[in-house]
Design an enzyme around this catalytic site. Structure first.
Site, short mmCIF file in Angstrom:
data_model
loop_
_atom_site.label_atom_id
_atom_site.label_comp_id
_atom_site.label_asym_id
_atom_site.label_seq_id
_atom_site.Cartn_x
_atom_site.Cartn_y
_atom_site.Cartn_z
N LYS A 24 10.86 0.02 -6.49
CA LYS A 24 9.63 0.58 -7.06
C LYS A 24 9.66 0.44 -8.57
O LYS A 24 10.73 0.53 -9.18
CB LYS A 24 9.54 2.08 -6.74
CG LYS A 24 9.14 2.42 -5.32
CD LYS A 24 9.03 3.92 -5.15
CE LYS A 24 8.73 4.30 -3.71
NZ LYS A 24 7.42 3.85 -3.24
N ARG A 51 8.74 4.60 7.91
CA ARG A 51 8.40 4.28 9.30
C ARG A 51 9.63 3.81 10.07
O ARG A 51 9.72 3.99 11.28
CB ARG A 51 7.26 3.26 9.33
CG ARG A 51 7.58 1.93 8.73
CD ARG A 51 6.34 1.14 8.37
NE ARG A 51 5.71 1.66 7.14
CZ ARG A 51 4.61 1.12 6.60
NH1 ARG A 51 4.02 0.08 7.18
NH2 ARG A 51 4.11 1.63 5.50
N1 BES Z 1 7.41 7.26 0.00
C1 BES Z 1 6.50 6.18 -0.14
C2 BES Z 1 5.03 6.63 -0.07
C3 BES Z 1 4.52 7.51 -1.17
C4 BES Z 1 3.83 6.98 -2.23
C5 BES Z 1 4.67 8.87 -1.11
C6 BES Z 1 3.33 7.80 -3.22
C7 BES Z 1 4.17 9.69 -2.10
C8 BES Z 1 3.49 9.15 -3.16
C9 BES Z 1 6.72 5.16 0.96
O1 BES Z 1 8.02 5.03 1.41
C10 BES Z 1 6.31 3.85 0.42
O2 BES Z 1 6.93 3.39 -0.51
N2 BES Z 1 5.27 3.24 0.99
C11 BES Z 1 4.79 1.98 0.54
C12 BES Z 1 4.45 1.16 1.76
C13 BES Z 1 4.15 -0.28 1.47
C14 BES Z 1 5.41 -0.98 0.96
C15 BES Z 1 3.65 -0.94 2.71
C16 BES Z 1 3.56 2.23 -0.32
O3 BES Z 1 2.82 3.17 -0.05
O4 BES Z 1 3.38 1.50 -1.29
MN MN Z 2 9.12 3.67 0.23
#
Ligand code: BES
Ligand code: MN
Ligand code: ZN
Length: 493
Positions: free
Chosen positions: A270, A344
Site C-alpha cells: 500500500k 477474502r
Molecule cells: N483492508 C483493506 C480494505 C480497506 C480499505 C479497509 C480502506 C479500510 C479502509 C483490504 O484488505 C484491501 O486492501 N482491499 C483492496 C482490495 C483490492 C486490492 C482488490 C482495496 O480495497 O483496495
Molecule cells: Mn488489503
C-alpha cells in the site's frame, strides 16, 4: 493502564436535588419540556425558557447547551442535550445524545454526572442511552501523558432507565472493548496477543475457546489464511469461541470476523497514506469478540459460535507472490493477483470452518474493500448475501439499532470477474468497478450454500476525525446489531 470505567447506577433523586458535578437533561425540538427539563426550568427560575426564547436552545439533535453554576439546584452545572424530533426518538438518537453529552463532559475530570433524558424510556432506549454514555466516556488517547478524555467516576441514571441499566452496560462495555482493540497499535496487538485477549474474554464469560496455531492451521489445511500470514514474522491464529445458551444442540449462529492486525498490502504494498490506519483491519474480529462477550453476559438463549481469522499481512521474504496458487480448506484453488486482497483469503478458510461447525446462519464482518467506501461513503456498511430472508433480518436488526447498512446486489455477472485461467478462482475481479461485490462473490464460494450475510465495514469501523458523540478511532459499529440479531435468533432445525 486500562481506561477508567464509570460506575453506573440508578438514582431516585430528582435532577434538581441530585448532588452532582453535572446533570444532563434532554430537550426535544418541539421545545415541550419533559419532566426533568421542566423541573430544571422551574428550579432555576425559568433559565431554560429564557435560553429558548433567546434562540440559544432549540432541542435540535446533539445540540449541547451548558448552564454553568445555576442557582436553585444542587448540581454545579446543567447540560441540555438536544434530542431532535420527538417522533424520531429511537435507539440511535438515544445512544448519540447520551454519548455526545458525556463526551463533552469528559473533557475534564468529574466525580458524578446525572443523566435524565426524557419522560419515556422504554428499556431499549434506556439501554441505548446507558451504552452511549459509556462509549462517550472512553477516548482513544491510550498513550497520551496528558489525557484528553476523563471518564466520570459515577454515572447516575434517572429511575425510568432501570430496565435498560444492565443491558446498556453490557453493550457499552462490549463496544468499548471493540474500540480499544481497534485502537491498540499493531506492534502491541498482533495475532497471538489478540488470541490471548479472546481467551481472557472466554475465561471471564465461561465460553469454550479453541485456538488453532500455525501447526494446527497446517494440519487443518487452511492454505489461504496461511498464505497471507507467510510474509510476517508473527504467526497466525484462528480463534473459535462457543457459547451454548439454547440449552440444546440447535445449529449455532456463526459470527465470523476478519482479523488482519496490520495490513501493509503485502508485496502489493500500500502507499504510505493508505497504510496509516491499517491497524484497524482487525475490526471485524474485534466486533465478533465483543458481541460474543455481550451475548454471553446477557445469557441469551441461543447457540453462537464466534470465529476470528487473525493474521498480519506483511511483505517478508516468504510472502505470497502474485501468481501463487493457494489451496483453500474447502479444496478450491485460488490464484493470487493482488496480495492486498488478503481479507477474502483469510475469510475463505474461516467461513469453511463456520460451515463445518453446522452454522445455521452466518454473518461475517470485515473491513474488506475500499470500493465499499467509494460506493456508500464512510458512514454506511455494505451488506451482501446469498439469502434474502437472512439479509432482511440482518438489515432489520441494524435498522432497529440505528446502525446504517445498505444492501448491494449479488447478480451472477459479478461472479464472472473472479474466474481464473489457471485455478478455480482468483482473488480480485477484472477492473476496479464493483470491487465490494467481487469480494463478496469470492466469499460466497466458501459458505457452501449456508444462509450468509457479509457486512463490509471498511467505512464505518474507523473514524479518522471525531464525531460529536465519539472520539476518532475505532467505533465499535455493529456490536449492537449482532447482539440484537442474537436476541431475535430463530435457529433452523
Ligand atoms: N483492508 C483493506 C480494505 C480497506 C480499505 C479497509 C480502506 C479500510 C479502509 C483490504 O484488505 C484491501 O486492501 N482491499 C483492496 C482490495 C483490492 C486490492 C482488490 C482495496 O480495497 O483496495
Ligand atoms: Mn488489503
Ligand atoms: Zn485488509
Amino acid at each position: 493502564m486500562p481506561p477508567v470505567r464509570p460506575a453506573v447506577e440508578i438514582t431516585s433523586e430528582s435532577p434538581t436535588t441530585l448532588e452532582a458535578d453535572c446533570v444532563v437533561v434532554g430537550l426535544f425540538d418541539d421545545k415541550q419540556f419533559d419532566r426533568p427539563a421542566a423541573a430544571m426550568n422551574a428550579a432555576t427560575g425559568g433559565a431554560l425558557a429564557r435560553l429558548i426564547e433567546g434562540g440559544d436552545l432549540s432541542g435540535k439533535p446533539l445540540e449541547l447547551v451548558p448552564l454553568l453554576a445555576p442557582t436553585g439546584i444542587r448540581a454545579a452545572q446543567v447540560l441540555v442535550v438536544g434530542l431532535g424530533p420527538r417522533e424520531n426518538f429511537d435507539r440511535g438518537t438515544a445512544f448519540r445524545a447520551a454519548a455526545a453529552a458525556i463526551r463533552q463532559l469528559a473533557a475534564r475530570a468529574r466525580q458524578t454526572v446525572g443523566v435524565y433524558l426524557a419522560d419515556l424510556a422504554p428499556p431499549d432506549l434506556a439501554e441505548s442511552a446507558v451504552a452511549g454514555a459509556l462509549a462517550g466516556a472512553q477516548g482513544q488517547d491510550l498513550y497520551r501523558r496528558e489525557k484528553k478524555t476523563f471518564a466520570p467516576a459515577r454515572l447516575l441514571f434517572a429511575a425510568n432507565a432501570e430496565r435498560g441499566l444492565q443491558g446498556g452496560q453490557v453493550l457499552g462495555d462490549a463496544m468499548n472493548l471493540c474500540r480499544r482493540l481497534v485502537n491498540e497499535p499493531p506492534q502491541e496487538l498482533y495475532p497471538e496477543v489478540f488470541a490471548d485477549r479472546a481467551s481472557a474474554v472466554a475465561q471471564e464469560c465461561g465460553l469454550t475457546i479453541e485456538t488453532w496455531d500455525q501447526a494446527r492451521l497446517e494440519a487443518e489445511r487452511c492454505g489461504a489464511l496461511l498464505a497471507v500470514a507467510r510474509g510476517s514474522e508473527r504467526p497466525p491464529r484462528l480463534v473459535m469461541l462457543r457459547y451454548r445458551g439454547a440449552g440444546n444442540d440447535a445449529r449455532p449462529l456463526a459470527l465470523v470476523g476478519k482479523g488482519v492486525t496490520f495490513d501493509s498490502g503485502g508485496l502489493s504494498l500500500k502507499p504510505s497514506e493508505s497504510m496509516l490506519t491499517m491497524k484497524m483491519d482487525m475490526a471485524g474480529a474485534a466486533t465478533v469478540l465483543a458481541a460474543v462477550q455481550a451475548i454471553a453476559r446477557l445469557k441469551l438463549p441461543v447457540n453462537v459460535v464466534g470465529l476470528m481469522g487473525l493474521v498480519e499481512n506483511m511483505p517478508g521474504g516468504r510472502a505470497m507472490k502474485l501468481g501463487d496458487v493457494l489451496w483453500a480448506r474447502n479444496g478450491r484453488s485460488i490464484e493470487v493477483h493482488n496480495t492486498d486482497a488478503e481479507g477474502r483469503l483469510v475469510l475463505a478458510d474461516v467461513l469453511s470452518v463456520a460451515v463445518e461447525q453446522r452454522a445455521g446462519h452466518i454473518v461475517d464482518l470485515a473491513t474488506l474493500t475500499g470500493a465499499c467506501v467509494v460506493a456508500l461513503g464512510p458512514h454506511v456498511a455494505g451488506a451482501m448475501s446469498n439469502d434474502q430472508p437472512w439479509c432482511d433480518r440482518v438489515l432489520a436488526a441494524a435498522r432497529r439499532c440505528g446502525e446504517p447498512a445498505w444492501q448491494l446486489p449479488m447478480f451472477a455477472e459479478y461472479g464472472e470477474d473472479i474466474k481464473s485461467d489457471v485455478a478455480d478462482i482468483k482473488n480480485v475481479g477484472k477492473g476496479r468497478w464493483g470491487g465490494a461485490i467481487a469480494a463478496a462473490k469470492f466469499l460466497e464460494e466458501f459458505v457452501a450454500g449456508t444462509p450468509w450475510t457479509h457486512l463490509d465495514i471498511a467505512g464505518p469501523a474507523f473514524l479518522e476525525s471525531p464525531k460529536p458523540w465519539l472520539d476518532a478511532g475505532g467505533t465499535g459499529c455493529f456490536v449492537r446489531t449482532l447482539v440484537e440479531l442474537a436476541r431475535n435468533y430463530q435457529p433452523v432445525s
